[in-house]
Design an enzyme around this catalytic site. Structure first.
Site, PDB file in Angstrom:
ATOM      1  N   CYS A   2       0.882  -1.165   0.000  1.00 40.36           N
ATOM      2  CA  CYS A   2       0.000   0.000   0.000  1.00 40.36           C
ATOM      3  C   CYS A   2       0.916   1.211   0.000  1.00 40.36           C
ATOM      4  CB  CYS A   2      -0.852   0.046   1.269  1.00 40.36           C
ATOM      5  SG  CYS A   2      -2.043  -1.300   1.393  1.00 40.36           S
ATOM      6  N   GLY A  28      -1.220   1.043  -4.945  1.00 37.57           N
ATOM      7  CA  GLY A  28      -2.539   0.503  -4.632  1.00 37.57           C
ATOM      8  C   GLY A  28      -3.617   1.310  -5.310  1.00 37.57           C
ATOM      9  N   ASN A 100       1.084   0.302   5.934  1.00 35.41           N
ATOM     10  CA  ASN A 100       1.417  -0.522   4.773  1.00 35.41           C
ATOM     11  C   ASN A 100       2.034  -1.797   5.311  1.00 35.41           C
ATOM     12  OD1 ASN A 100       2.350  -1.576   2.320  1.00 35.41           O
ATOM     13  ND2 ASN A 100       4.233  -0.364   2.384  1.00 35.41           N
ATOM     14  N   GLY A 101       1.459  -2.938   4.949  1.00 38.63           N
ATOM     15  CA  GLY A 101       2.030  -4.201   5.419  1.00 38.63           C
ATOM     16  C   GLY A 101       0.953  -5.220   5.674  1.00 38.63           C
ATOM     17  N   TYR A 262       9.822  -4.790  -8.699  1.00 34.36           N
ATOM     18  CA  TYR A 262       8.536  -4.481  -9.336  1.00 34.36           C
ATOM     19  C   TYR A 262       7.757  -3.323  -8.716  1.00 34.36           C
ATOM     20  CZ  TYR A 262       3.611  -5.205 -10.618  1.00 34.36           C
ATOM     21  OH  TYR A 262       2.318  -5.022 -11.034  1.00 34.36           O
TER      22      TYR A 262
END
Ligand code: SF4
Length: 501
Positions: A2, A28, A100-101, A262
């Site tokens: 995210c 996201g 985020n995670g 990526y």
């Protein structure tokens, strides 16, 4: 994966949070949200892209010089609007939070919190669990000490309870902005300064576009608190960090290596490592593997966008023509983030179009960043064959993906991986390519590890990485029960047809 952002500014921050979230949109596309504070919290969140959720009207409503924002790539939690972040609770103080995670023990923590009776978890989003554990610990350690000390002690206790990956930004009403990164620093978090204003973000690109000077990455296990007293506007701020004890809190620093392959934007620098440069080096390392195979190639074609730097470096090292013969429609989302198999298949066709004149009668070496399920690769190979290629081979900038990611990436069930029980030749046949060449794990690590992580004290730590999806070696404690719970949750969401991942 995210994107998070937190800003403590001298003026209204909502415009900056909005612009920063746009810069992090690649992290996201499922939902987004912003919460600001000006004596009371103002929240707007929903499903969709940042540009679709926020209008001039609702942005004007989000007053205050302190705010946090989030773009979601869903992991734990459904795709419902109520799972969109940020979240807030009223007690103690009033706290807002985004992360985020992926919290790997969120099922246990949820049960534990609800048993206490004081906490009720409303959504299936794991930040609500982190937020409630933080509130619980703040109540336990609340004292006459300085606010910063209280927060540090609460978060250090939280580190012992919350397992998995989490980079967090948050607001404490009337106190200030805080941020912390889990003891392994799996997800990125960086902060910058512009005069008396501070900004935390998942990637440095957000700081760049907002005009903040990068101060440094938040260290694994570090908590930073930007304190401001009322009145908020133009108030002098103080920055506190638990930096010395962060070194004690941090276990081995194992950032997600997939960020460089990526996820991250090529113009970002994560933990001191430039993403674009790392991708060039991935191409150089991959060229070594390609040159070991008896492969006759006329042109090297990247699968846009993340594989472009690697394909360029590979073609230049192997002295092969580089041709951008697959053109991407920029207005279609990243296929990796698409929800269902059907979505993924349809999107590939809409998203990429070959330049037939460059491909016809050529032996094409495609370069892509990864193969997860194989569906996307097969579709791309078919596109290139249908455009008249004489032969198609495929080189991948990372090693075979074989193990689930439990830290927030959309590959959580073992069955998803095409490489799970197959060798290169069998995968090549399934995808329909002449030859398939993967990066080696050593090559991957060499390409990314270019400099050690530097703590604010000047102490350095040799970079290790999370490479669990390639090796099955997880940097945090993961029980078999946790795997099963995560997998069950994932399968349940898929079966119910809910758009979750
Ligand atoms: S398992 Fe793979 S994708 Fe997940 S955090 Fe580790 S390296 Fe990143």
């Amino acid at each position: 994966m995210c994107g998070i952002l937190g800003i403590c500014g001298s003026d209204s921050v909502v415009g900056e949070v909005y612009n920063g979230l746009n810069a992090l949109q690649h992290r996201g596309q499922d939902s987004a949200g912003i919460i600001t504070y000006d004596g009371q919290f103002h929240l707007k969140k929903g499903n969709g892209l940042v540009q679709n959720i926020f209008s001039v009207k609702n942005i004007e409503r989000l007053g205050g010089n302190i705010g946090i924002g989030h773009v979601r790539y869903p992991t734990v939690g459904g795709g419902d609007a109520e799972d969109a972040q940020p979240f807030y609770i009223n007690s103690p103080f009033g706290i807002a939070m985004a992360h985020n995670g992926n919290v790997t023990n969120h099922f246990e923590l949820r049960e534990e919190l609800e048993k206490k009776g004081r906490y009720h978890i409303n959504s299936s989003c794991d930040v609500e669990v982190i937020l409630n554990v933080f509130a619980d610990e703040l109540l336990r350690v609340k004292s006459q000490e300085q606010m910063a000390e209280t927060i540090f002690r609460a978060v250090v206790r939280l580190f012992k309870r919350v397992e998995g990956s989490y980079s967090v930004v948050g607001i404490i009403a009337n106190k200030g902005l805080f941020a912390f990164r889990d003891p392994h620093g799996i997800k990125p978090l960086i902060f910058g300064r512009r005069g008396n204003d501070y900004c935390f973000a998942s990637e440095s690109v957000a700081l760049d576009i907002l005009g903040y000077q990068v101060e440094r990455d938040v260290a694994p296990g570090e908590v930073i608190f930007i304190q401001q007293q009322t009145p908020f506007f133009k108030a002098q701020r103080e920055i506190f960090s638990n930096s010395p004890s962060a070194i004690r809190n941090s276990q081995s620093h194992t950032p997600c290596i997939f960020e460089w392959i990526y996820f991250a934007r090529p113009d970002s620098v994560l933990d001191g490592i430039n993403v674009y440069e790392a991708r060039l080096r991935l191409g150089e390392e991959l060229a070594k593997e390609v040159s070991k195979r008896a492969l006759k190639t006329d042109i090297v074609v990247p699968v846009p966008d993340s594989a472009k730097p690697a394909a360029l470096a590979l073609s230049s090292l192997l002295k092969l023509p580089y041709r951008e013969a697959l053109v991407k429609n920029r207005y279609i989302g990243r296929t990796f983030i698409m929800s269902s198999q059907e979505d993924r298949e349809n999107t590939v066709k809409q998203k990429l179009n070959p330049i037939k004149s460059k491909i016809k009668d050529k032996r094409v070496l495609l370069v892509d960043d990864s193969i997860v399920r194989g569906t996307t690769s097969r579709e791309i190979v078919n596109l290139v064959k249908n455009a008249g290629a004489k032969e198609v081979s495929l080189a991948i900038t990372c090693p075979p993906l074989r193990y689930p990611c439990v830290y927030g990436i959309d590959m959580q069930t073992k069955k998803e991986f095409i490489a799970r029980n197959k060798d290169e030749e069998k995968i090549a046949r399934e995808i329909g390519v002449n030859k398939l060449v993967y990066q080696t794990l050593d090559g991957l690590i060499r390409a990314v590890s270019i400099r050690p992580f530097v703590f604010s004290s000047g102490r350095t730590a040799k970079n290790k990485y999370c490479t669990a999806c390639f090796t099955g070696i997880y940097p945090t404690k993961i029980s078999e029960k946790m795997f099963k719970e995560i997998e069950r949750d994932r399968l349940k969401a898929q079966c119910s047809g809910v758009t979750t991942f």
